[in-house]
Design a protein around this motif. Structure first.
Motif, short mmCIF file in Angstrom:
data_model
loop_
_atom_site.label_atom_id
_atom_site.label_comp_id
_atom_site.label_asym_id
_atom_site.label_seq_id
_atom_site.Cartn_x
_atom_site.Cartn_y
_atom_site.Cartn_z
N VAL A 147 45.25 53.93 40.42
CA VAL A 147 44.33 52.95 40.98
C VAL A 147 44.07 51.89 39.93
O VAL A 147 43.68 52.21 38.80
CB VAL A 147 43.00 53.61 41.40
N ILE A 148 44.29 50.64 40.29
CA ILE A 148 44.02 49.55 39.37
C ILE A 148 42.55 49.15 39.52
O ILE A 148 42.09 48.87 40.62
CB ILE A 148 44.93 48.35 39.65
N VAL B 242 32.37 50.95 35.85
CA VAL B 242 33.02 52.26 35.72
C VAL B 242 32.54 52.94 34.44
O VAL B 242 32.22 54.14 34.44
CB VAL B 242 34.56 52.12 35.73
N GLU B 243 32.46 52.22 33.35
CA GLU B 243 32.00 52.80 32.08
C GLU B 243 30.54 53.25 32.19
O GLU B 243 30.18 54.33 31.71
CB GLU B 243 32.15 51.79 30.94
N LYS B 244 29.70 52.48 32.86
CA LYS B 244 28.30 52.88 33.06
C LYS B 244 28.23 54.16 33.88
O LYS B 244 27.42 55.05 33.60
CB LYS B 244 27.52 51.76 33.76
N PHE B 245 29.07 54.25 34.90
CA PHE B 245 29.08 55.44 35.74
C PHE B 245 29.55 56.66 34.94
O PHE B 245 28.99 57.75 35.07
CB PHE B 245 29.96 55.23 36.98
#
Length: 120
Positions: free
Chosen positions: A91-92, A101-104
């Protein structure tokens, strides 16, 4: 116990009271003086992933990716995916979503089951 639970337990701070199958396999490898060097996710055919375990003595063994990942997490082995698997299943993530994404990921690293409580 499902493989997903085995993977989750490998990342938990508190180990289970008794060793699970993946823990046993890790301990047997250690007793035999062999280490798991890498897990290679080598193929995706008809929606089924295939993996190889690569050991320090040069032996490679075909295994389910879920078991392979659970074992890699317990041994510190690296996990790789073939270019073909990445092309088919990867997945790009757009650059502008990378921060989210990094926070998640950071959120997932900090959360515990107790944070969810119980409905009542």
């Amino acid at each position: 116990m499902t493989e997903a639970q085995a993977i989750a337990l490998a990342t938990a701070e508190e180990p289970p009271q008794r060793p699970l199958t993946h823990d046993l396999f890790r301990d047997v490898l250690s007793a035999l003086g062999v280490s798991l060097r890498a897990v290679n996710i080598v193929a995706l055919r008809d929606g089924i992933y295939f993996a190889d375990l690569v050991f320090s003595n040069g032996v490679e063994v075909s295994a389910r990716p879920s078991d392979s990942i659970a074992l890699a997490l317990r041994t510190g082995a690296r996990i790789y995916a073939s270019e073909e698997v990445v092309q088919e299943a990867g997945v790009i993530i757009p650059d502008d979503q990378e921060d989210e994404v990094e926070k998640f990921r950071e959120f997932l690293d900090q959360i515990t089951p107790e944070d969810f409580g119980r409905a009542g």
